[in-house]
Design a protein around this motif. Structure first.
Motif, PDB file in Angstrom:
ATOM      1  N   ALA A  10       0.838  -1.205   0.000  1.00 58.36           N
ATOM      2  CA  ALA A  10       0.000   0.000   0.000  1.00 58.36           C
ATOM      3  C   ALA A  10       0.869   1.249   0.000  1.00 58.36           C
ATOM      4  N   GLN A  11       1.976   1.177   0.728  1.00 61.48           N
ATOM      5  CA  GLN A  11       2.854   2.350   0.784  1.00 61.48           C
ATOM      6  C   GLN A  11       3.486   2.612  -0.573  1.00 61.48           C
ATOM      7  N   ARG A  12       3.894   1.520  -1.219  1.00 63.35           N
ATOM      8  CA  ARG A  12       4.529   1.722  -2.537  1.00 63.35           C
ATOM      9  C   ARG A  12       3.534   2.282  -3.541  1.00 63.35           C
ATOM     10  N   VAL A  13       2.305   1.756  -3.505  1.00 64.04           N
ATOM     11  CA  VAL A  13       1.290   2.268  -4.431  1.00 64.04           C
ATOM     12  C   VAL A  13       1.012   3.739  -4.122  1.00 64.04           C
ATOM     13  N   ALA A  14       0.884   4.042  -2.830  1.00 63.69           N
ATOM     14  CA  ALA A  14       0.589   5.423  -2.442  1.00 63.69           C
ATOM     15  C   ALA A  14       1.730   6.347  -2.863  1.00 63.69           C
ATOM     16  N   GLU A  15       2.972   5.886  -2.678  1.00 64.68           N
ATOM     17  CA  GLU A  15       4.111   6.711  -3.083  1.00 64.68           C
ATOM     18  C   GLU A  15       4.058   6.999  -4.582  1.00 64.68           C
ATOM     19  N   HIS A  16       3.692   5.962  -5.311  1.00 65.69           N
ATOM     20  CA  HIS A  16       3.603   6.138  -6.767  1.00 65.69           C
ATOM     21  C   HIS A  16       2.541   7.180  -7.107  1.00 65.69           C
ATOM     22  N   LEU A  17       1.384   7.085  -6.471  1.00 62.88           N
ATOM     23  CA  LEU A  17       0.299   8.036  -6.751  1.00 62.88           C
ATOM     24  C   LEU A  17       0.724   9.453  -6.375  1.00 62.88           C
ATOM     25  N   ILE A  18       1.397   9.570  -5.228  1.00 68.25           N
ATOM     26  CA  ILE A  18       1.805  10.894  -4.774  1.00 68.25           C
ATOM     27  C   ILE A  18       2.851  11.472  -5.720  1.00 68.25           C
ATOM     28  N   ARG A  19       3.760  10.601  -6.177  1.00 68.04           N
ATOM     29  CA  ARG A  19       4.791  11.081  -7.096  1.00 68.04           C
ATOM     30  C   ARG A  19       4.144  11.635  -8.362  1.00 68.04           C
ATOM     31  N   ARG A  20       3.151  10.872  -8.843  1.00 60.54           N
ATOM     32  CA  ARG A  20       2.454  11.350 -10.045  1.00 60.54           C
ATOM     33  C   ARG A  20       1.751  12.669  -9.778  1.00 60.54           C
ATOM     34  N   ALA A  21       1.122  12.760  -8.612  1.00 63.17           N
ATOM     35  CA  ALA A  21       0.380  13.979  -8.284  1.00 63.17           C
ATOM     36  C   ALA A  21       1.326  15.167  -8.195  1.00 63.17           C
ATOM     37  N   CYS A  22       2.526  14.937  -7.651  1.00 63.49           N
ATOM     38  CA  CYS A  22       3.467  16.032  -7.439  1.00 63.49           C
ATOM     39  C   CYS A  22       4.058  16.536  -8.750  1.00 63.49           C
ATOM     40  N   ARG A  23       3.951  15.740  -9.786  1.00 60.54           N
ATOM     41  CA  ARG A  23       4.468  16.211 -11.079  1.00 60.54           C
ATOM     42  C   ARG A  23       3.668  17.390 -11.586  1.00 60.54           C
ATOM     43  N   ARG A  24       2.464  17.568 -11.041  1.00 62.90           N
ATOM     44  CA  ARG A  24       1.671  18.724 -11.468  1.00 62.90           C
ATOM     45  C   ARG A  24       2.231  20.015 -10.906  1.00 62.90           C
ATOM     46  N   LEU A  25       3.011  19.921  -9.854  1.00 65.66           N
ATOM     47  CA  LEU A  25       3.549  21.133  -9.232  1.00 65.66           C
ATOM     48  C   LEU A  25       4.869  21.472  -9.900  1.00 65.66           C
ATOM     49  N   PRO A  26       5.192  22.753  -9.933  1.00 64.34           N
ATOM     50  CA  PRO A  26       6.442  23.123 -10.589  1.00 64.34           C
ATOM     51  C   PRO A  26       7.646  22.614  -9.798  1.00 64.34           C
ATOM     52  N   GLY A  27       8.648  22.214 -10.539  1.00 64.74           N
ATOM     53  CA  GLY A  27       9.939  21.663 -10.106  1.00 64.74           C
ATOM     54  C   GLY A  27      10.184  21.420  -8.637  1.00 64.74           C
ATOM     55  N   GLU A  28      10.832  22.372  -7.979  1.00 64.74           N
ATOM     56  CA  GLU A  28      11.305  22.164  -6.615  1.00 64.74           C
ATOM     57  C   GLU A  28      10.131  21.987  -5.644  1.00 64.74           C
ATOM     58  N   GLY A  48      -2.129   3.202  15.284  1.00 59.19           N
ATOM     59  CA  GLY A  48      -2.729   2.241  16.206  1.00 59.19           C
ATOM     60  C   GLY A  48      -4.223   2.426  16.391  1.00 59.19           C
ATOM     61  N   ASP A  49      -4.744   3.603  16.014  1.00 53.44           N
ATOM     62  CA  ASP A  49      -6.170   3.861  16.226  1.00 53.44           C
ATOM     63  C   ASP A  49      -7.030   3.211  15.152  1.00 53.44           C
ATOM     64  N   VAL A  50      -6.399   2.764  14.087  1.00 54.45           N
ATOM     65  CA  VAL A  50      -7.157   2.144  13.008  1.00 54.45           C
ATOM     66  C   VAL A  50      -6.985   0.640  13.123  1.00 54.45           C
ATOM     67  N   GLY A  51      -8.115  -0.028  13.265  1.00 54.68           N
ATOM     68  CA  GLY A  51      -8.110  -1.456  13.616  1.00 54.68           C
ATOM     69  C   GLY A  51      -7.223  -2.359  12.801  1.00 54.68           C
ATOM     70  N   SER A  52      -7.662  -2.712  11.613  1.00 54.56           N
ATOM     71  CA  SER A  52      -6.972  -3.779  10.903  1.00 54.56           C
ATOM     72  C   SER A  52      -5.960  -3.219   9.918  1.00 54.56           C
ATOM     73  N   ARG A  53      -5.078  -4.103   9.482  1.00 53.71           N
ATOM     74  CA  ARG A  53      -4.067  -3.694   8.517  1.00 53.71           C
ATOM     75  C   ARG A  53      -4.722  -3.299   7.206  1.00 53.71           C
ATOM     76  N   LEU A  54      -5.794  -4.018   6.878  1.00 52.03           N
ATOM     77  CA  LEU A  54      -6.490  -3.725   5.621  1.00 52.03           C
ATOM     78  C   LEU A  54      -7.035  -2.303   5.641  1.00 52.03           C
ATOM     79  N   ARG A  55      -7.594  -1.918   6.782  1.00 57.64           N
ATOM     80  CA  ARG A  55      -8.165  -0.561   6.862  1.00 57.64           C
ATOM     81  C   ARG A  55      -7.070   0.488   6.844  1.00 57.64           C
ATOM     82  N   ARG A  56      -5.933   0.155   7.439  1.00 54.84           N
ATOM     83  CA  ARG A  56      -4.822   1.117   7.374  1.00 54.84           C
ATOM     84  C   ARG A  56      -4.337   1.276   5.937  1.00 54.84           C
ATOM     85  N   SER A  57      -4.292   0.153   5.215  1.00 57.61           N
ATOM     86  CA  SER A  57      -3.885   0.223   3.808  1.00 57.61           C
ATOM     87  C   SER A  57      -4.877   1.069   3.014  1.00 57.61           C
ATOM     88  N   ALA A  58      -6.169   0.823   3.269  1.00 60.81           N
ATOM     89  CA  ALA A  58      -7.194   1.582   2.556  1.00 60.81           C
ATOM     90  C   ALA A  58      -7.050   3.065   2.860  1.00 60.81           C
TER      91      ALA A  58
END
Lengths: 190, 110
Positions: A10-28, A48-58
């Motif tokens: 989930a982290q890798r997918v999220a990082e990928h999405l964020i990287r794509r999103a950040c390309r919309r912003l100018p350079g630095e 820790g406040d979010v019960g299951s791993r699945l929900r944390r991933s979501a």
């Protein structure tokens, strides 16, 4: 419980999405925003406040999706929708995107064919997928309506394609008709 | 500054402990806002000089966690936030009153 040494999916997918999103912003600014948002992901996955791993991933993925909306807003000053920048003339036919579109189409057809074959003589099994098809067509039409400019066909042409050939028309629109994401220019020096 | 409901929640969270530095997810949870709402708001507040942000120093515990960016109200931010929230509370108490004349004139019947 085994120790997970590698980065959670989930982290890798999220990082990928964020990287794509950040390309919309100018350079630095984009690079710094990426560092900020990617650094939040471990906190969400370890919340820790979010019960299951699945929900944390979501939640991690929801976070990344929100970031995507966020950069769309940050990318335009004043927070108002900005018409897409004028497109440069398309350089050559985007063969790779056509191939991707066709592959997705074949996959969809194969899926439906497989389902139909699994239940011979009972075409009714396809019914549950109709809402999905309707949603997809609606998604494409809304995207089309909001797009400032499209390529290869006039907007009404793509609209007809999206409706007449579900899902191929929509897939082709998304693959080749949709304008590439307008890259925000750095603010003019004042 | 137009005080929207999400903005009000963020300001309340900030004012709950105005000396605390908070990172994005922390604020999201406390204010119960999605990331797509929170970050543009923070960016706007920072532009207006009401919020500052700084990177935390890299963690020393070698956990490999990347440094986070923390947000905090500026002095001006605290002042404006208190003012806005107080005004919102007054408006909520007297919803029909015209803005600026929410206080009843002395001696007038309630």
């Amino acid at each position: 419980m085994t120790e997970i040494a590698r980065t959670p999916r989930a982290q890798r997918v999220a990082e990928h999405l964020i990287r794509r999103a950040c390309r919309r912003l100018p350079g630095e600014a984009g690079a710094e925003r990426y560092r900020e948002w990617a650094a939040e992901l471990p906190a969400i996955l370890a919340d820790g406040d979010v019960g299951s791993r699945l929900r944390r991933s979501a939640r991690t993925l929801t976070y990344a999706a929100g970031i995507s909306r966020c950069t769309r807003r940050l990318g335009r000053p004043g927070g108002r929708p900005r018409p897409r920048a004028d497109l440069p003339a398309p350089s050559g036919f985007p063969a790779r995107r056509v191939v991707v579109g066709v592959v997705i189409y074949v996959a969809v057809v194969a899926l439906f064919g497989g389902i139909a074959a699994a239940f011979p003589g009972r075409a009714v099994v396809v019914v549950p997928f109709l809402p999905a098809a309707a949603c997809f067509a609606a998604f494409c039409l809304i995207d089309l309506a909001r797009a400032g400019q499209v390529r290869y066909l006039p907007k009404w042409g793509w609209a007809i394609a999206c409706l007449a050939q579900i899902p191929l028309g929509g897939i082709m629109y998304l693959a080749i008709g949709k304008a590439p994401m307008a890259r925000p220019e750095p603010p003019a020096s004042s | 500054m137009k005080l929207t409901a999400p903005l009000e929640r963020v300001l309340r969270v900030f004012l709950a402990d105005s000396s605390a530095r908070r990172y994005g997810y922390d604020l999201m949870k406390a204010a119960r806002l999605p990331s797509g709402t929170l970050y543009p708001m923070l960016a706007r507040l920072e532009e207006q000089g009401l919020v500052t942000s700084e990177w935390e120093p890299p963690p020393v515990d070698a956990s490999g966690r990347p440094p986070r960016k923390y947000y905090q109200l500026t002095g001006e931010g605290i002042r404006v936030a208190r003012l806005e929230l107080a005004q919102a509370a007054r408006t909520a108490a007297a919803p029909r009153a015209v803005h600026g004349t929410a206080q009843p004139a002395p001696g007038s019947a309630q």
